[in-house]
Write an enzyme that holds these catalytic residues in place. Structure first.
Site, short mmCIF file in Angstrom:
data_model
loop_
_atom_site.label_atom_id
_atom_site.label_comp_id
_atom_site.label_asym_id
_atom_site.label_seq_id
_atom_site.Cartn_x
_atom_site.Cartn_y
_atom_site.Cartn_z
N HIS A 32 -7.25 -5.55 -1.77
CA HIS A 32 -6.05 -4.76 -1.47
C HIS A 32 -5.14 -5.44 -0.45
O HIS A 32 -3.91 -5.41 -0.59
CB HIS A 32 -6.50 -3.40 -0.93
CG HIS A 32 -5.38 -2.45 -0.66
ND1 HIS A 32 -4.70 -1.79 -1.66
CD2 HIS A 32 -4.83 -2.02 0.52
CE1 HIS A 32 -3.77 -1.00 -1.13
NE2 HIS A 32 -3.83 -1.13 0.18
N SER A 48 0.83 -1.20 0.00
CA SER A 48 0.00 0.00 0.00
C SER A 48 0.87 1.26 0.00
O SER A 48 1.69 1.44 -0.91
CB SER A 48 -0.96 -0.05 1.20
OG SER A 48 -1.97 0.91 1.09
N ASP A 100 -9.09 -4.54 -6.23
CA ASP A 100 -8.57 -3.62 -5.21
C ASP A 100 -9.41 -2.35 -5.24
O ASP A 100 -9.40 -1.60 -6.22
CB ASP A 100 -7.11 -3.31 -5.50
CG ASP A 100 -6.42 -2.54 -4.37
OD1 ASP A 100 -7.12 -1.86 -3.60
OD2 ASP A 100 -5.18 -2.60 -4.29
#
Length: 460
Positions: free
Chosen positions: A403, A277, A368
């Site tokens: 994600h 991330s 995601d």
């Protein structure tokens, strides 16, 4: 007169609920004990879980024997997280003509997972009914195992497990650290982190491990990497003591990289940077622009080159705050973050990934909802092709995957509570993904990440 807030009562209710569950577990234990006494002359079902102790990314095998042929049974798992919340999963099975059920070859006919899924009792875990909303499991004390209670019940059950006596029960321990792994606190100048060293004399290839913004500082991925032979340093860069976000800039990550590279137990100049991330955005920025950080390879999970970290993290968060009108909210009041990041390039530019000179592995999920990771990967491939370094890029894209691509057999978290960094507001963030394909992605990606790291860090 004393006044009590709603939070106080919610806390009390939660404590009562957990106490009730623990009492029910004790009641089940007593029922098991009574059952074993009353059936000494009969053949009782036997439950085997092997290995009893193993690493988190190690598969276990479950077998039930001494059942009547063609008996319907339910395999059930129960885990209490470090946050004291209970999680469960279950599958419905039918014993074969020999009165046996084996998790690695028999199909679950229903439950939280179906099909032949030996690890379904882990990756399909979900909070038990009545739990708090938006939960996520994050291991905080890595020197205590993830204890999972596996039980087999008569019939095909979907609820009320704590009110039933299981036919048999076993407890398995899932560890993030292998025996002999050492944990070293890093407190040099303003740098804060934790270094995990494999057993032995070293030196070892090193990994600088950068998490995202999703919560408190965690160490479990670095501990697991050390269990596979890497000296892995989990870097605390969002909430370090005596350091503000205004001071957390490129120099902070460069100093951390140098500390790792100069450690006597680390093989000098055999380092990788691994980010998830926001950690991936930092990884791409450092690999492209830093004159200090020169890794042998980089791994970016669910990342993007659309949010360059050129100055301080404070300035990056301020930029994102100015675009918070791009956040979307779905019908379940879950926040979709990805459009905000897509809106940034016109203001901040892109990381010039054409400057990267080391092998780069991108790991993405095509569902995601937090980062535009797939679109970013496609654009990065075009940029690197134009710059002549496309041969350094490897892209893994997994269908119906969100994600939060965690180590294998971790439960799938589609949406969880989250604190916005710039406002400290509590929201529910939509991460995306579907449980079974997301679980497959986590298992496959972890194997390929480890292989990629060894390929590029094991050279003399």
């Amino acid at each position: 007169m004393y006044y009590f807030t709603a939070a106080f009562f919610n806390s009390k209710l939660r404590c009562v609920a957990n106490l009730t569950i623990l009492k029910q577990i004790n009641r089940v234990d007593n029922l098991i004990s009574l059952r074993s006494v009353s059936t000494q002359k009969r053949t009782c079902p036997l439950l085997s879980v092997q290995p009893v102790r193993g690493l988190l990314d190690e598969k276990f095998q479950i077998a039930v024997t001494n059942l009547p042929p063609n008996q319907k049974v339910t395999l059930h798992s129960l885990h209490q997280s470090d946050d004291k919340d209970f999680w469960e999963a279950f599958g419905h099975y039918v014993s074969d003509e020999h009165g046996s059920v084996t998790g690695f070859k028999d199909e679950s006919l229903g439950g939280t997972y179906d099909g032949t899924e030996p690890m379904g009792l882990l990756w399909s875990m979900r909070p038990i009914p009545g739990s708090r909303h938006g939960l996520r499991i994050r291991k905080r004390d890595i020197f205590r195992p993830m204890e999972v209670r596996i039980s087999v019940y008569n019939g095909h059950l979907s609820q009320g497990f704590s009110h039933q006596a299981p036919l048999a029960t076993s407890v398995t321990e899932r560890w993030y650290v292998a025996p002999g792994v050492k944990r070293v606190n890093i407190r040099e100048k303003e740098i804060r982190g934790t270094l995990f060293l494999p057993p032995g004399s070293g030196p070892y290839p090193g990994v600088l491990d950068l998490w995202g913004v999703g919560g408190d500082f965690v160490e479990y991925r670095s501990a697991l990497l050390a269990s596979h032979g890497f000296a892995s340093m989990a870097l605390e860069y969002l909430t370090p003591e005596d350091l503000s976000l205004e001071d957390t800039d490129a120099s902070y990550f460069e100093k951390a990289y140098q500390i790792l590279n100069n450690h006597p137990m680390v093989k000098k100049d055999h380092l990788a940077v691994l980010g998830l991330s926001l950690g991936s955005a930092i990884t791409l920025s450092m690999a492209s622009y830093s004159k200090v950080i020169k890794p042998q390879c980089c791994v970016c999970i669910s990342g993007s080159h659309l949010m360059p970290v050129e100055k301080s993290l404070s300035e990056l968060f301020e930029l994102m705050k100015n675009h918070e009108d791009k956040l979307c909210v779905n019908e379940d009041n879950q926040v979709i973050y990805r459009n905000l990041i897509l809106s940034l390039p016109c203001q901040s530019g892109k990381v010039d990934v054409g400057r990267i000179k080391c092998p780069l592995l991108l790991v993405n999920g095509d569902d995601d909802q937090n980062f535009p990771a797939v679109e970013s990967a496609e654009d990065m491939a075009m940029m690197m092709d134009k710059a002549g370094n496309r041969h350094l890029l490897e892209i893994l894209t997994y269908p119906d995957t969100g994600h939060l691509i965690e180590p294998p057999y971790s439960p799938h978290f589609r949406a969880t509570k989250y604190k916005l960094q710039w406002t400290k507001e509590r929201i529910v963030m939509l991460w995306g993904g579907q449980t079974k394909p997301h679980a497959y992605a986590q298992e496959d990606a972890w194997k390929k990440i480890l292989a990629f790291l060894w390929q590029h860090l094991s050279a003399p």
